[in-house]
Design an enzyme around this catalytic site. Structure first.
Site, short mmCIF file in Angstrom:
data_model
loop_
_atom_site.label_atom_id
_atom_site.label_comp_id
_atom_site.label_asym_id
_atom_site.label_seq_id
_atom_site.Cartn_x
_atom_site.Cartn_y
_atom_site.Cartn_z
CG LEU A 141 16.78 50.79 44.43
CD1 LEU A 141 16.06 51.81 45.83
CD2 LEU A 141 17.81 51.03 43.85
CG ASP A 197 0.92 43.47 52.13
OD1 ASP A 197 0.68 44.00 52.86
OD2 ASP A 197 1.92 44.02 51.73
CG MET A 227 15.73 50.68 50.06
SD MET A 227 16.87 49.88 48.69
CE MET A 227 18.15 49.08 48.98
CE LYS A 264 9.55 44.94 43.67
NZ LYS A 264 7.90 44.32 44.23
#
Length: 377
Positions: A33, A141, A28, A49
């Site tokens: 989620l 990321d 989450m 997802k």
């Protein structure tokens, strides 16, 4: 028309088509989620997802559009593979991808990795980065929790929500702090694919030493930790800083000489340290590329130039400079979903060429035992 099932999972309405059964929460975050589920068509487990409120603002809608476009375009065995996209009756976006058993962050939190696993994992990370970068995409990321792994040692990079075009001017919000490249902290607007190589270097160091190399408490502390190991930024880096305040901060730092990385990492071969030195270079212009890192002697057991593909061409970023209202992004997202459903799912990336000199079977057996001992399977 697809039939939907509605459930409440972790206090969130979760709507999915009857194609999927037995959804179980596995993650989450602020953007959605994620549940595991079983795909009754492919007879394979998947990760489902739910993107939360994708049309609440133009920025969220644009982020969703970007992620869908990238998942549709990027097809490589070291990147997470798109399986399905659908829009629920409540107008939430659901993305189904292949499901892997665990992530690198979870593994590193349990017990140190054996060096042979670290070696094979960094090879696969760099193999994926070579492909991403050849498509003119920066992940931005990269961190252990975005590195998915299964019991066969297959590794896949996931979460392209923050990915961007490689261009001179960039926004500053990227990467969990521990893995953030120094050029992002120093300039915030000018960087390229080298930021991913830095992040990969931080991940390699963490795999080798069993804990993060630069666990900064904040932006300033992070940079102090970096200079404490790698020394002060060279003049060539300082000259590229666009903020006067940042220049003054860097010049105010105490004089520090680079430390021997082997004393920081400890007990690992000089060949691994040599690759790490080339990845963790403060000046991005002299940092090794993902493609060149694959040729490093440390990765010789796995390196096969005929089985390290580049993208077929650059990703089309023409939409990224657009400032559309959320209603326009919504129409564009619907169009992408319909296109995917009409065209169908392209073939999965081919597995490793069996002619490669590396036979993974023994390593797979050892890693399966490692996961079992760690309680991951």
């Amino acid at each position: 028309m697809a039939e939907f099932v509605r459930a409440e999972i972790l206090g969130t309405k979760f709507e999915y088509t009857t194609r999927y059964v037995n959804p179980q929460p596995i993650g989450m975050g602020s953007f959605g989620l994620v549940c595991s589920a079983f795909d009754q068509i492919t007879q394979q487990p998947v990760a489902l997802k739910k993107i939360m409120k994708p049309f609440d603002s133009s920025s969220l809608a644009k982020r969703t559009y970007r992620e869908i476009r990238l998942l549709k375009y990027l097809r490589h065995e070291n990147l997470i593979c798109l399986r399905d996209i659908f829009i629920s009756p409540l107008e939430d976006i659901y993305i189904a991808t292949e499901l892997l058993g665990t992530d690198l962050g979870r593994l590193l939190s349990i017990k140190p990795l054996d060096s042979k696993f670290s070696q094979y994992f960094i090879y696969q990370i760099l193999r994926g980065l070579k492909y991403i970068h050849s498509a003119n995409v920066i992940h931005r990321d990269l961190k252990p929790t975005n590195i998915l792994i299964n019991e066969n040692c297959d590794l896949k990079i996931c979460d392209f929500g923050l990915a961007r075009l490689q261009e001179p001017q960039m926004t500053g919000y990227v990467a969990t702090r521990y893995y953030r490249a120094p050029e992002i902290m120093l300039t915030w607007q000018r960087y390229g694919v080298q930021v991913d190589v830095w992040s990969a270097g931080c991940i390699l160091a963490e795999m080798l030493r069993g804990k993060p190399l630069f666990p900064g408490k904040d932006h300033v502390h992070q940079f102090h930790l970096i200079t404490n190991v790698l020394g002060n930024p060279p003049d060539a880096v300082i000259e590229k800083i666009t903020s006067k305040n940042t220049v003054n901060f860097v010049k105010s730092l105490p004089s520090r000489e680079p430390r021997d990385l082997s004393t920081v990492i400890m007990t690992h071969t000089s060949i691994a340290i040599d690759l790490l030195k080339k990845m963790l270079v403060i000046d991005p212009d002299t940092r090794i590329s993902a493609q060149d890192a694959l040729r490093h002697p440390y990765l010789a057991p796995y390196h096969d130039p005929t089985d390290e593909p580049a993208a077929s061409g650059p990703f089309d970023w023409s939409f990224d400079s657009a400032d559309f209202p959320k209603e326009t992004w919504k129409i564009m997202i619907y169009s992408e979903v319909l296109d995917y459903l009409n065209v169908g799912n392209p073939a999965d990336p081919a597995p490793f060429d069996p002619s490669t000199p590396f036979d993974p079977s023994a390593l797979e057996r050892e890693f399966s035992e490692f996961l079992s001992d760690s309680g991951q399977i």
